[in-house]
Design an enzyme around this catalytic site. Structure first.
Site, PDB file in Angstrom:
ATOM      1  N   TYR A 191     -12.855  -0.254  -6.714  1.00 35.93           N
ATOM      2  CA  TYR A 191     -12.582   1.163  -6.538  1.00 35.93           C
ATOM      3  C   TYR A 191     -11.081   1.426  -6.442  1.00 35.93           C
ATOM      4  O   TYR A 191     -10.283   0.528  -6.207  1.00 35.93           O
ATOM      5  CB  TYR A 191     -13.283   1.718  -5.284  1.00 35.93           C
ATOM      6  CG  TYR A 191     -12.572   1.370  -4.003  1.00 35.93           C
ATOM      7  CD1 TYR A 191     -11.752   2.297  -3.375  1.00 35.93           C
ATOM      8  CD2 TYR A 191     -12.699   0.115  -3.427  1.00 35.93           C
ATOM      9  CE1 TYR A 191     -11.069   1.978  -2.218  1.00 35.93           C
ATOM     10  CE2 TYR A 191     -12.036  -0.209  -2.267  1.00 35.93           C
ATOM     11  CZ  TYR A 191     -11.217   0.737  -1.671  1.00 35.93           C
ATOM     12  OH  TYR A 191     -10.542   0.417  -0.532  1.00 35.93           O
ATOM     13  N   HIS A 196       0.849  -1.189   0.000  1.00 36.37           N
ATOM     14  CA  HIS A 196       0.000   0.000   0.000  1.00 36.37           C
ATOM     15  C   HIS A 196       0.884   1.238   0.000  1.00 36.37           C
ATOM     16  O   HIS A 196       1.462   1.619   1.018  1.00 36.37           O
ATOM     17  CB  HIS A 196      -0.950  -0.021   1.199  1.00 36.37           C
ATOM     18  CG  HIS A 196      -2.048  -1.018   1.047  1.00 36.37           C
ATOM     19  ND1 HIS A 196      -1.875  -2.356   1.305  1.00 36.37           N
ATOM     20  CD2 HIS A 196      -3.329  -0.877   0.637  1.00 36.37           C
ATOM     21  CE1 HIS A 196      -3.010  -2.986   1.067  1.00 36.37           C
ATOM     22  NE2 HIS A 196      -3.907  -2.118   0.659  1.00 36.37           N
ATOM     23  N   HIS A 246      -5.608  -5.591  -6.089  1.00 42.98           N
ATOM     24  CA  HIS A 246      -5.618  -6.757  -5.215  1.00 42.98           C
ATOM     25  C   HIS A 246      -7.023  -7.026  -4.675  1.00 42.98           C
ATOM     26  O   HIS A 246      -7.920  -6.194  -4.801  1.00 42.98           O
ATOM     27  CB  HIS A 246      -4.601  -6.601  -4.079  1.00 42.98           C
ATOM     28  CG  HIS A 246      -4.852  -5.415  -3.194  1.00 42.98           C
ATOM     29  ND1 HIS A 246      -4.427  -4.142  -3.519  1.00 42.98           N
ATOM     30  CD2 HIS A 246      -5.475  -5.307  -2.010  1.00 42.98           C
ATOM     31  CE1 HIS A 246      -4.784  -3.300  -2.565  1.00 42.98           C
ATOM     32  NE2 HIS A 246      -5.425  -3.981  -1.635  1.00 42.98           N
ATOM     33  N   HIS A 249      -8.683  -7.953   3.668  1.00 43.93           N
ATOM     34  CA  HIS A 249      -8.165  -8.674   2.503  1.00 43.93           C
ATOM     35  C   HIS A 249      -8.233 -10.172   2.743  1.00 43.93           C
ATOM     36  O   HIS A 249      -7.765 -10.638   3.786  1.00 43.93           O
ATOM     37  CB  HIS A 249      -6.707  -8.282   2.260  1.00 43.93           C
ATOM     38  CG  HIS A 249      -6.507  -6.818   2.100  1.00 43.93           C
ATOM     39  ND1 HIS A 249      -6.286  -5.970   3.171  1.00 43.93           N
ATOM     40  CD2 HIS A 249      -6.501  -6.032   0.995  1.00 43.93           C
ATOM     41  CE1 HIS A 249      -6.162  -4.734   2.721  1.00 43.93           C
ATOM     42  NE2 HIS A 249      -6.281  -4.745   1.407  1.00 43.93           N
ATOM     43  N   CYS A 260     -13.561  -4.046   6.996  1.00 38.48           N
ATOM     44  CA  CYS A 260     -13.060  -4.380   5.678  1.00 38.48           C
ATOM     45  C   CYS A 260     -11.675  -4.995   5.823  1.00 38.48           C
ATOM     46  O   CYS A 260     -11.060  -4.913   6.874  1.00 38.48           O
ATOM     47  CB  CYS A 260     -13.045  -3.176   4.745  1.00 38.48           C
ATOM     48  SG  CYS A 260     -12.396  -1.664   5.445  1.00 38.48           S
ATOM     49  N   GLU A 292      -8.589  -1.831  -5.376  1.00 35.39           N
ATOM     50  CA  GLU A 292      -9.131  -3.115  -4.959  1.00 35.39           C
ATOM     51  C   GLU A 292     -10.358  -3.558  -5.748  1.00 35.39           C
ATOM     52  O   GLU A 292     -11.198  -2.742  -6.116  1.00 35.39           O
ATOM     53  CB  GLU A 292      -9.535  -3.042  -3.477  1.00 35.39           C
ATOM     54  CG  GLU A 292      -8.385  -2.706  -2.565  1.00 35.39           C
ATOM     55  CD  GLU A 292      -8.779  -2.576  -1.118  1.00 35.39           C
ATOM     56  OE1 GLU A 292      -7.872  -2.712  -0.268  1.00 35.39           O
ATOM     57  OE2 GLU A 292      -9.954  -2.330  -0.798  1.00 35.39           O
ATOM     58  N   TRP A 319     -14.311   4.652  -0.102  1.00 35.09           N
ATOM     59  CA  TRP A 319     -14.980   3.421  -0.528  1.00 35.09           C
ATOM     60  C   TRP A 319     -16.379   3.329   0.073  1.00 35.09           C
ATOM     61  O   TRP A 319     -17.296   2.879  -0.591  1.00 35.09           O
ATOM     62  CB  TRP A 319     -14.131   2.182  -0.220  1.00 35.09           C
ATOM     63  CG  TRP A 319     -13.787   1.967   1.220  1.00 35.09           C
ATOM     64  CD1 TRP A 319     -14.512   1.255   2.141  1.00 35.09           C
ATOM     65  CD2 TRP A 319     -12.642   2.449   1.903  1.00 35.09           C
ATOM     66  NE1 TRP A 319     -13.886   1.276   3.353  1.00 35.09           N
ATOM     67  CE2 TRP A 319     -12.725   2.000   3.232  1.00 35.09           C
ATOM     68  CE3 TRP A 319     -11.552   3.210   1.518  1.00 35.09           C
ATOM     69  CZ2 TRP A 319     -11.763   2.295   4.188  1.00 35.09           C
ATOM     70  CZ3 TRP A 319     -10.587   3.500   2.467  1.00 35.09           C
ATOM     71  CH2 TRP A 319     -10.703   3.043   3.782  1.00 35.09           C
ATOM     72  N   GLU A 362     -11.423  -7.839  14.327  1.00 33.65           N
ATOM     73  CA  GLU A 362     -11.572  -6.397  14.504  1.00 33.65           C
ATOM     74  C   GLU A 362     -12.638  -6.017  15.514  1.00 33.65           C
ATOM     75  O   GLU A 362     -12.491  -5.034  16.236  1.00 33.65           O
ATOM     76  CB  GLU A 362     -11.918  -5.724  13.164  1.00 33.65           C
ATOM     77  CG  GLU A 362     -10.793  -5.733  12.168  1.00 33.65           C
ATOM     78  CD  GLU A 362     -11.096  -4.929  10.927  1.00 33.65           C
ATOM     79  OE1 GLU A 362     -11.933  -3.992  10.987  1.00 33.65           O
ATOM     80  OE2 GLU A 362     -10.482  -5.211   9.884  1.00 33.65           O
ATOM     81  N   GLU A 377      -5.472   2.969  -2.476  1.00 35.04           N
ATOM     82  CA  GLU A 377      -6.228   1.713  -2.395  1.00 35.04           C
ATOM     83  C   GLU A 377      -6.651   1.399  -3.821  1.00 35.04           C
ATOM     84  O   GLU A 377      -7.165   2.267  -4.521  1.00 35.04           O
ATOM     85  CB  GLU A 377      -7.458   1.852  -1.500  1.00 35.04           C
ATOM     86  CG  GLU A 377      -7.150   1.926  -0.026  1.00 35.04           C
ATOM     87  CD  GLU A 377      -6.710   0.606   0.575  1.00 35.04           C
ATOM     88  OE1 GLU A 377      -6.554  -0.390  -0.165  1.00 35.04           O
ATOM     89  OE2 GLU A 377      -6.504   0.567   1.788  1.00 35.04           O
TER      90      GLU A 377
END
Length: 184
Positions: A109, A28, A35, A72, A70, A120, A159, A90, A118
């Site tokens: 986005y 990043h 990704h 990955h 959010c 993704e 996002w 989280e 970002e």
């Protein structure tokens, strides 16, 4: 409980095919490769939406209000499994697979803040929970339950703003709201 420095992201071709992996933290930057990611929107039994504020220590978008959770998918991990893993990590929320509803499977986005990009392909999911979150302070600075649809969007992550535009009035959202409670 910090995220391991060696966490990997799945790199993608323009048409969404995996091409390999790369370290998350090192990937990043100003030229972030495309990704895999995901976003989730958590609702309680009253139909309220869980809005979270990213921890101030986060590398990307620190202190910014955003969707519930959010992250990955790990290499070989499905997006749904990643949603479950990250909600537990989280927010201390443990959910079953049937509580996760696909909302925007093809969402994509690109956003930039302070030289961090970002980039993704980020399917969006809705989740219904019956418990209060227990935030991990390494990930979540604070949270609040808000009415759906979200009226005050000032200061939300880029996002989230894009996703909220597509989610408002989305037919699958009604499956996450209390029975008979149709919203805009």
């Amino acid at each position: 409980m910090a995220v391991p420095d060696d966490e990997l992201i799945v790199l993608l071709t323009e048409d969404g095919q995996p091409t390999g992996t790369a370290p998350k933290l090192a990937s990043h930057h100003g030229d972030t490769p495309l990704h895999a990611a995901f976003s989730s929107y958590v609702f309680d039994a009253s139909g309220r939406f869980l809005l979270t504020r990213r921890a101030l220590s986060k590398k990307t978008w620190p202190g910014v209000w955003t969707n519930s959770c959010c992250g990955h998918p790990a290499p070989g991990e499905s997006a749904v499994a990643a949603v479950r893993r990250r909600l537990a990590y989280e927010l201390g929320l443990h959910v079953e697979i049937d509580e996760i509803v696909p909302l925007l499977p093809d969402f994509r986005y690109r956003a930039e803040l302070d030289g961090i990009v970002e980039n993704e392909i980020c399917p969006v999911f809705g989740v219904r929970v019956n418990s209060e979150p227990v935030p991990n302070p390494d990930e979540v600075e604070e949270y609040r339950w808000v009415s759906w649809p979200v009226a005050d969007r000032a200061g939300l992550s880029p996002w989230s703003l894009l996703q909220l535009d597509e989610l408002e009035g989305h037919p699958a959202i009604t499956t996450l709201l209390p029975t008979g409670e149709a919203r805009r």
